[in-house]
Each structure stands twice: as structure tokens, then as C-alpha cells.
Design a protein around this motif. Structure first.
Motif: not given
Length: 203
Positions: A175-180, A182-183
């Protein structure tokens, strides 16, 4: 043991053995493993620099398109920094979430786990020597799938927690990787507006 852990192909062929080797490393030996990502990240940068400035690519039946050397150099430098920066952030969250899932960690340990998990992506980045869209997409999807698999295998082993808890831990990291990701996509748009947009030439 140290040389065994530094073998990128091992994470493709025998991931369980590799992760057990990482788990056995003392904390004092982990800091030297940070060079792993710093060195392997150079490969994709060189590959895409060569592929986009020398080989080029075409869209449909159009002419070969290349990047200027100056434009490609700026982009691959930003690419290198982005890769290492993303791994550092992921490593921080691996460390930060460890206590929640009943494990002990350090910032260095988290970054090492993130670096080794990215091994398939580093290797797949070498496909940039031949910038063929469909081929690079297939290689990218396969490498991303293997990296996720490595994460789910490695977290419970390295963090010394039950597999069920490790699954939840690894899912949170994904989940963190997906946010990163997108950033980073947003960052690309900003950098393009600031003058980092690619400059094309006909092959």
C-alpha cells in the motif's frame, strides 16, 4: 554469507535461501548492504540512456525517435535519485511498521529489505537497452510481480514473525509503495513543467 546475500540472481532463483541469509546477518553488517541498491540502480540508468539516445524507438510506422544526450542525461540522473529516494522511503516505513506487527527493526534493515525486494526491477531495467514498448511492458509486469512475491516471502523471514502476520505486514508495505508511485507520477509532471521534459530528435 555476505557474498551470497549480494548475489542478485539468487533473489530470482532461490529467494527463500537469500532471505534466510539476510535474516542471519548481524545489524553491523547491514549498513554495507546499502551499496547494493546504489550499484544496481546504475544499470537501468545506463540502459535507458543508451537505448533512448542510440537505439531509439518508433510509434507505429513512424520514424525512429531519439532523445538528445543532454535531455537523456538529465532524465536518468533524476531517475536514479527517484529510485534511491523511493527505496529509502519504503525502507523507513518497513522499519516504522515493524513494532505494529510484533517485530524489531532498524532504519538500515528496512532499507536493505526494500533494496533486495527491488532486485527484479533493477534487472528488468536493463531492457532499456532495447526500448521496444511491448517487450519492456511484459518484462516490467513480470519483474513487478516477482518483486511483490519477494516482499511477501521476505518480510516474515527477515522480520522473524509468523507468516500470517507477515502477510498483513507485506500488504501494508505494498500500500505504501502504491502511494509512493502515485507521488512519483505527480513529481514527473512537476519536473516536466520545470524544464525536465524530454527533448526529441529524429533518428
Amino acid at each position: 554469507m555476505a557474498n551470497f546475500v549480494s548475489n542478485p540472481l539468487g533473489f530470482l532463483l532461490s529467494p527463500h535461501k537469500q532471505w534466510h541469509a539476510v535474516a542471519c546477518l548481524p545489524n553491523s553488517a547491514l549498513s554495507s548492504k546499502l551499496l547494493y541498491a546504489m550499484l544496481l540502480a546504475i544499470g537501468p540508468c545506463l540502459a535507458w540512456y543508451y537505448g533512448t539516445t542510440v537505439i531509439g524507438w518508433s510509434v507505429g510506422d513512424g520514424e525512429q525517435v531519439l532523445l538528445t544526450t543532454a535531455s537523456a542525461l538529465r532524465i536518468v540522473i533524476a531517475f536514479y535519485i527517484a529510485m534511491l529516494g523511493a527505496l529509502a522511503i519504503i525502507g523507513y516505513f518497513i522499519h516504522w511498521m515493524a513494532e505494529t506487527y510484533g517485530s524489531e527493526s532498524t532504519m538500515t534493515k528496512g532499507m536493505v529489505v526494500a533494496s533486495y525486494t527491488a532486485t527484479p526491477l533493477f534487472i528488468a531495467g536493463l531492457s532499456g537497452f532495447f526500448p521496444i514498448f511491448w517487450l519492456d511492458m511484459l518484462v516490467g509486469i513480470a519483474s513487478l510481480s516477482w518483486a511483490v512475491y519477494l516482499l511477501y516471502v521476505g518480510i516474515p523471514i527477515v522480520m522473524n514473525i509468523p507468516a500470517e502476520r507477515g502477510f498483513l505486514y507485506a500488504s501494508a508495505v505494498v500500500g505504501v509503495c502504491m502511494v509512493i508511485f502515485m507521488a512519483l507520477m505527480g513529481g514527473v509532471v512537476i519536473l516536466w513543467e520545470m524544464g525536465l521534459a524530454p527533448v526529441f530528435v529524429d533518428g
